[in-house]
Design a protein around this motif. Structure first.
Motif, PDB file in Angstrom:
ATOM      1  N   LYS A  19       0.826  -1.216   0.000  1.00 22.54           N
ATOM      2  CA  LYS A  19       0.000   0.000   0.000  1.00 22.54           C
ATOM      3  C   LYS A  19       0.860   1.266   0.000  1.00 22.54           C
ATOM      4  N   GLU A  33      -7.588   2.719  -0.787  1.00 26.32           N
ATOM      5  CA  GLU A  33      -8.640   1.985  -0.076  1.00 26.32           C
ATOM      6  C   GLU A  33      -9.502   1.180  -1.052  1.00 26.32           C
ATOM      7  N   THR A  36      -7.926  -2.085  -1.891  1.00 25.33           N
ATOM      8  CA  THR A  36      -7.516  -2.894  -0.744  1.00 25.33           C
ATOM      9  C   THR A  36      -7.433  -4.384  -1.060  1.00 25.33           C
ATOM     10  N   THR A  40      -3.763  -6.496  -0.887  1.00 25.82           N
ATOM     11  CA  THR A  40      -3.614  -7.263   0.355  1.00 25.82           C
ATOM     12  C   THR A  40      -2.913  -8.592   0.090  1.00 25.82           C
TER      13      THR A  40
END
Length: 149
Positions: A19, A33, A36, A40
């Motif tokens: 990120k 966001e 995400t 991840t």
């Protein structure tokens, strides 16, 4: 500085590196966001795929991972470094380790979907652009690149 196989418990750290590294290119917190899920790194991902950490002074500062697509062909799935280490040769260090592994494994072709801002980095190493696809951001295209070994 060395490269080690990632441990399952590294997933949180690797997600943070991903990120932060992506945000380095000027994407908003809101955009990060929205991404995400794709940014991840899960425990399951580390269990199922080769993931290697770049360690400097006992800290993970970057990593790469790849997917085996078919015999002799892999996809470089991730290559991320903490922003404060970008532009200082650490990406090349990771990439050289990856390419050495691929040559040792008799891989003949590597493909990747490049962050648009990282395309010059991959071109410098010898990847060529073979296509592109539009991302969730209008008029933003991800280069598809490959290298034959």
């Amino acid at each position: 500085m060395n490269i080690q196989k990632a441990k399952i418990e590294d997933h949180i750290c690797l997600t943070e590196i991903t990120k932060k590294s992506k945000a380095y290119w000027g994407y908003s917190e809101e955009q990060i966001e929205k991404w995400t899920n794709s940014l991840t790194i899960t425990e399951e991902y580390i269990k199922q795929n080769p993931v290697f950490n770049l360690i400097d002074e006992n800290q993970i500062i970057g990593y790469y991972s790849y997917l085996t697509l078919e015999k002799n062909q892999v996809k470089l799935d991730n290559l991320f470094i903490l922003p404060e280490y970008i532009g200082k040769g650490f990406g090349s260090f990771l990439m050289n380790d990856f390419l050495k592994k691929m040559r040792n494994e008799k891989t003949s072709k590597i493909i990747l979907d490049s962050e648009p801002n990282a395309e010059p980095f991959y071109k410098k190493i010898g990847f060529i652009k073979i296509g592109e696809f539009e991302t969730s951001i209008k008029n933003r295209f991800m280069p598809i690149m490959e290298m034959n070994l």
